[in-house]
Design a protein around this motif. Sequence first.
Motif, short mmCIF file in Angstrom:
data_model
loop_
_atom_site.label_atom_id
_atom_site.label_comp_id
_atom_site.label_asym_id
_atom_site.label_seq_id
_atom_site.Cartn_x
_atom_site.Cartn_y
_atom_site.Cartn_z
N ARG A 94 19.36 -24.24 -23.36
CA ARG A 94 17.94 -24.82 -22.90
C ARG A 94 17.64 -26.51 -23.36
NH1 ARG A 94 15.69 -22.25 -19.82
NH2 ARG A 94 13.90 -22.48 -20.22
N PHE A 95 18.37 -27.26 -24.19
CA PHE A 95 18.31 -28.90 -24.49
C PHE A 95 19.55 -29.47 -24.16
CE2 PHE A 95 16.97 -32.61 -26.58
CZ PHE A 95 15.98 -32.93 -26.48
N HIS A 108 20.14 -34.67 -21.61
CA HIS A 108 19.01 -35.15 -22.15
C HIS A 108 19.10 -36.08 -22.74
CE1 HIS A 108 17.01 -31.03 -21.89
NE2 HIS A 108 15.79 -31.71 -21.79
N THR A 159 13.54 -38.60 -28.85
CA THR A 159 14.81 -36.56 -28.62
C THR A 159 13.87 -35.43 -29.69
OG1 THR A 159 16.65 -38.04 -28.62
CG2 THR A 159 17.23 -35.87 -28.95
N PHE A 181 10.93 -34.66 -27.69
CA PHE A 181 10.33 -33.67 -26.40
C PHE A 181 11.71 -32.14 -26.80
CE2 PHE A 181 11.38 -37.83 -24.02
CZ PHE A 181 10.46 -37.67 -23.41
N PHE A 182 12.31 -32.63 -27.61
CA PHE A 182 12.77 -30.67 -28.73
C PHE A 182 11.54 -30.30 -28.19
CE2 PHE A 182 14.63 -28.59 -31.38
CZ PHE A 182 15.49 -27.35 -30.57
N ARG A 241 10.40 -28.18 -26.23
CA ARG A 241 11.40 -27.55 -25.58
C ARG A 241 11.18 -26.04 -26.21
NH1 ARG A 241 13.17 -25.84 -20.96
NH2 ARG A 241 11.39 -24.75 -21.35
N CYS A 242 10.78 -25.94 -27.50
CA CYS A 242 10.15 -24.67 -28.38
C CYS A 242 9.34 -24.84 -27.70
CB CYS A 242 10.19 -25.42 -30.23
SG CYS A 242 12.17 -25.78 -30.42
N ASP A 251 8.04 -24.26 -25.15
CA ASP A 251 7.60 -23.40 -23.80
C ASP A 251 8.88 -22.23 -23.83
OD1 ASP A 251 6.80 -25.29 -22.35
OD2 ASP A 251 8.75 -26.34 -21.54
N GLU A 252 9.49 -22.00 -25.15
CA GLU A 252 10.59 -21.02 -24.90
C GLU A 252 9.16 -19.58 -26.16
OE1 GLU A 252 13.80 -20.59 -24.60
OE2 GLU A 252 12.98 -22.29 -23.78
N ARG A 255 17.70 -15.41 -21.96
CA ARG A 255 17.49 -16.97 -22.03
C ARG A 255 17.64 -16.48 -23.93
NH1 ARG A 255 12.87 -19.45 -18.44
NH2 ARG A 255 13.84 -20.45 -16.83
N GLU A 269 8.31 -31.76 -12.42
CA GLU A 269 7.80 -30.26 -12.95
C GLU A 269 7.41 -29.97 -11.62
OE1 GLU A 269 5.61 -27.06 -14.33
OE2 GLU A 269 7.12 -28.35 -15.03
#
Length: 304
Positions: free
Chosen positions: A27-28, A33, A64, A67-68, A71-72, A74-75, A89, A200
Amino acid sequence: MERFNSNHSDKKYLQDRYKWIQFFIERFDPLSHLIMISLFIAGHMSLVDKGVSSDALLLFIGTTVFFFKLRCFDEVKDLDLDMKINPSRPLPRELLSVFDMKDAIILCFIFENIIFYTIDLDAGIAMSIASLYSLIMYKEFFLGSWFRDKLTSYASAHTLVTILLSLSIFCAIDGRALYALDISMYFFSVVSWLLFNIFELGRKTFLESEERDQVESYSKVWGKGGAVVLVLVHACIAEVILALGVGLSSSFAKIYFNSCFVVFVLSGIYFLIKKSGRSGSFFRGYSSFYIILIYLGVIIEKLL
């Protein structure tokens, strides 16, 4: 009975840590990235023209982490839908839990701010503002599902965090406060927002044959033609701002950025005239790659 400090507990610990490695891979993706974030930061550094400082590594790590964290976010937010349509997933298949994600989010909040405050006080203040906005963004701006259903507005409001992150990076590089930066830096931050909007919008634009039930897309909202136009308008505005607002108007810049845009238009036309096949994959792929092309062009322009 297994002892707490036994080899068995060590193995369990390593297995638990491996879950996060697996999450990163899925996922990353580290390679993509690494390239994107490196070019993102290098583009900012090339505009400031102060050379590579000793804080460059800290800046890369802090960005970084930011951005991570997104990502979390969105999860967690997408979990209910992923349970239905993306059961493979990490969270739906219980590789990690929602609480694992929230622990990671808290740690990211702490580390991204520590890192930027370590670089400079003004950079830390700017990052705190970006962090606060991202938290409000994570809470759906306290508007709940009503706003989430407004797909385009919802996405644009979320990618606005890129402007604040971009300005935080400029504060870290230039050593000035958020309100005291050069006008070209504010324009470039808007370009960054437009580029992430393109990423996006493009990745959720599909041929009719590619659309999936329960999966939102901009081609469902705007129609295939409308979604393509929306993406290309963003790209056009971004390139105009690069030329007039940021000042990238050399012969190289004109040829390079115009060429990138022409290829984008051609990929959009190809996408529109085809009803099946690879046109959708190509358009989405170029929409994702466009952000790399633009930052790379900015870097090359400043090196020439």
